[in-house]
Motif scaffolding. Sequence first.
Motif: not given
Length: 272
Positions: A100-103, A118-132, A134-142
């Motif tokens: 859920n990329s909005k969440q 300064d940044a967030v970290k999350l686990e996973g590859g293509e399956e979490v691409l949409e979330s990554i 969307r987070i990046l659209t807010a200018g948050i480094p991932v």
Amino acid sequence: MAYLQTDVTKVTTRVLQNMKLHGEKIAMLTAYDYSMARLLDSTKIDVVLVGDSAANVMEGHKTTLPITLDEMIVYATSVVRAIDRALVVVDMPFGTYQGNSKQALASAIRIMKETGADAVKLEGGEEVLESISRILTAGIPVMGHLGLTPQSINKFGTYAVRATEADEAERLLHDAHVLEQAGCFSMVLEKIPAKLAAQVTKEVKIPTIGIGAGSEVDGQVLVLQDMLGITQQFKPRYLRTYGTFGDDIANAVRRYISDVKNLDFPNEREQY
Ligand code: KIV
């Protein structure tokens, strides 16, 4: 010893990129509290990770799954208060970004707004691409995280080395490119064959940070309590310990108990 980036007053994602470019290795450790984070920052460590390993080392859970966003925010806020120089990255806990990329964006915004990290970290590859994305659209480094991804322990059933078979190695390589193209500033490679980690590091332009991934990566990360020898029962092959602080703490406490019971503490100089 002089390092290229020692003089920077604040480590940024751009500094890490420069370090990769110039071949200076990145040193990263975890911290979950103010006192330890203050010590770490005084050493000029490059990156401090408020890892969801807090679930294990701070809370005593068997996996990282139970830790909540609220708990991670408390740990991260304490760490950020202590840090002037290091880049502070905060793990997004299980259930706050998958599927859920909005969440995911809402969770990342809470972390950034409430902790000052300064940044967030999350686990996973293509399956979490949409979330990554969307987070990046807010200018948050991932920061990404591939290989052994402890939040998926119930899927894989083991903490053994990952991507030893060709199909999983290919998938990991693919995911590394997906993370890079999505715009991640860096990625952790956990417990994978050194040769594969070296190939990823060569192929992607963003810094790779290894844990149990050999030496041909752009940096290393360890859990602070593990490398200090405080964690007593966790001794994976990749772990190098830099102290026996578990034994040292226990010995200090035993001496204190003895001094109290033998009426040796406090003495005359230690009272008013
Ligand atoms: O949570 C953590 O500490 C981590 C590191 C082991 C990379 O993710």
